[in-house]
Motif scaffolding. Structure first.
Motif, short mmCIF file in Angstrom:
data_model
loop_
_atom_site.label_atom_id
_atom_site.label_comp_id
_atom_site.label_asym_id
_atom_site.label_seq_id
_atom_site.Cartn_x
_atom_site.Cartn_y
_atom_site.Cartn_z
N HIS A 16 0.82 -1.21 0.00
CA HIS A 16 0.00 0.00 0.00
C HIS A 16 0.86 1.27 0.00
O HIS A 16 0.47 2.29 -0.58
N ASP A 17 2.03 1.22 0.61
CA ASP A 17 2.92 2.39 0.67
C ASP A 17 3.33 2.89 -0.70
O ASP A 17 3.72 4.05 -0.84
N TYR A 18 3.26 2.04 -1.72
CA TYR A 18 3.61 2.48 -3.09
C TYR A 18 2.66 3.57 -3.56
O TYR A 18 3.00 4.31 -4.49
N LEU A 19 1.50 3.69 -2.96
CA LEU A 19 0.52 4.68 -3.39
C LEU A 19 0.85 6.09 -2.89
O LEU A 19 0.26 7.06 -3.36
N GLY A 20 1.78 6.19 -1.95
CA GLY A 20 2.30 7.48 -1.50
C GLY A 20 1.25 8.56 -1.36
O GLY A 20 0.37 8.49 -0.51
N GLU A 21 1.33 9.56 -2.22
CA GLU A 21 0.44 10.73 -2.16
C GLU A 21 -0.87 10.54 -2.93
O GLU A 21 -1.61 11.51 -3.13
N ALA A 22 -1.16 9.33 -3.34
CA ALA A 22 -2.42 9.08 -4.05
C ALA A 22 -3.61 9.38 -3.14
O ALA A 22 -3.53 9.24 -1.93
N VAL A 23 -4.70 9.78 -3.76
CA VAL A 23 -5.91 10.12 -3.02
C VAL A 23 -6.93 8.99 -3.16
O VAL A 23 -7.26 8.58 -4.28
N LEU A 24 -7.43 8.51 -2.02
CA LEU A 24 -8.47 7.48 -2.03
C LEU A 24 -9.76 8.11 -2.53
O LEU A 24 -10.30 9.02 -1.92
N GLU A 25 -10.25 7.63 -3.67
CA GLU A 25 -11.49 8.17 -4.27
C GLU A 25 -12.71 7.34 -3.87
O GLU A 25 -13.81 7.88 -3.80
N ALA A 26 -12.52 6.03 -3.66
CA ALA A 26 -13.64 5.16 -3.28
C ALA A 26 -13.12 4.01 -2.44
O ALA A 26 -12.24 3.26 -2.88
N GLU A 27 -13.66 3.88 -1.22
CA GLU A 27 -13.26 2.79 -0.32
C GLU A 27 -13.79 1.44 -0.78
O GLU A 27 -13.19 0.41 -0.48
N TYR A 28 -14.93 1.47 -1.45
CA TYR A 28 -15.54 0.22 -1.91
C TYR A 28 -15.94 0.39 -3.37
O TYR A 28 -16.73 1.26 -3.71
N ALA A 29 -15.35 -0.43 -4.21
CA ALA A 29 -15.64 -0.39 -5.64
C ALA A 29 -15.73 -1.82 -6.16
O ALA A 29 -15.15 -2.74 -5.59
N VAL A 30 -16.48 -1.99 -7.25
CA VAL A 30 -16.68 -3.33 -7.82
C VAL A 30 -16.45 -3.27 -9.33
O VAL A 30 -16.95 -2.39 -10.02
N ALA A 31 -15.66 -4.25 -9.81
CA ALA A 31 -15.39 -4.38 -11.23
C ALA A 31 -15.83 -5.76 -11.70
O ALA A 31 -15.81 -6.73 -10.93
N LYS A 32 -16.20 -5.86 -12.96
CA LYS A 32 -16.54 -7.17 -13.54
C LYS A 32 -15.24 -7.95 -13.77
O LYS A 32 -14.25 -7.39 -14.23
N GLY A 33 -15.27 -9.23 -13.43
CA GLY A 33 -14.11 -10.09 -13.62
C GLY A 33 -14.02 -11.10 -12.50
O GLY A 33 -14.88 -11.18 -11.63
N ASP A 34 -12.99 -11.91 -12.56
CA ASP A 34 -12.76 -12.93 -11.54
C ASP A 34 -11.41 -12.69 -10.88
O ASP A 34 -10.46 -12.24 -11.52
N LEU A 35 -11.35 -13.00 -9.58
CA LEU A 35 -10.14 -12.82 -8.79
C LEU A 35 -9.55 -14.18 -8.48
O LEU A 35 -10.28 -15.12 -8.16
N TYR A 36 -8.23 -14.28 -8.58
CA TYR A 36 -7.53 -15.54 -8.34
C TYR A 36 -6.36 -15.34 -7.40
O TYR A 36 -5.68 -14.32 -7.45
#
Length: 128
Positions: A16-36
């Motif tokens: 997560h530290d790689y995101l540095g100064e990135a701004v969290l836009e959405a805590e919960y989001a959903v995308a179509k696809g499968d996770l492995y």
């Protein structure tokens, strides 16, 4: 540019530290696809799947992209890249957002389907 994260880059994830100064836009989001589960301590997403993948959306400053590309083993589409960076639509807060996501390039990465579509960073990463 917005990035959809679903694994080790999520809050609590080991990278997560790689995101540095990135701004969290959405805590919960959903995308179509499968996770492995790759069996290597991180997940991989297949956007051709029929399920849903849960994650977070961040607005990434331009300066952070090279480090994130390096982490995701993405060099711009070389045959040896582990992940490819593609644009997808993601639902968050009743909206559809255009984001970038890193997806698996090889079927061999897709070891065990995560039926819930949610990579639990605290449960999974604590085991490695």
């Amino acid at each position: 540019m917005l990035l959809f994260v679903y694994g080790t880059l999520k809050r609590g994830g080991k990278y997560h530290d790689y995101l540095g100064e990135a701004v969290l836009e959405a805590e919960y989001a959903v995308a179509k696809g499968d996770l492995y589960d790759t069996g290597l301590g991180y997940p991989a997403m297949d956007i051709n799947g029929k399920g849903e993948v849960q994650g977070e959306i961040y607005d990434i400053p331009e300066a952070l992209w090279p480090a994130i590309d390096y982490l995701e083993d993405y060099s711009g589409g070389a045959a040896t890249d582990l992940f490819n960076k593609v644009k997808i639509e993601v639902k968050a807060d009743g909206k559809v957002l255009q984001t970038v996501v890193y997806v698996a390039t090889m079927k061999e990465q897709l070891k065990e389907k995560v039926e819930s579509g949610n990579w639990d960073v605290l449960a999974v990463e604590g085991a490695y």
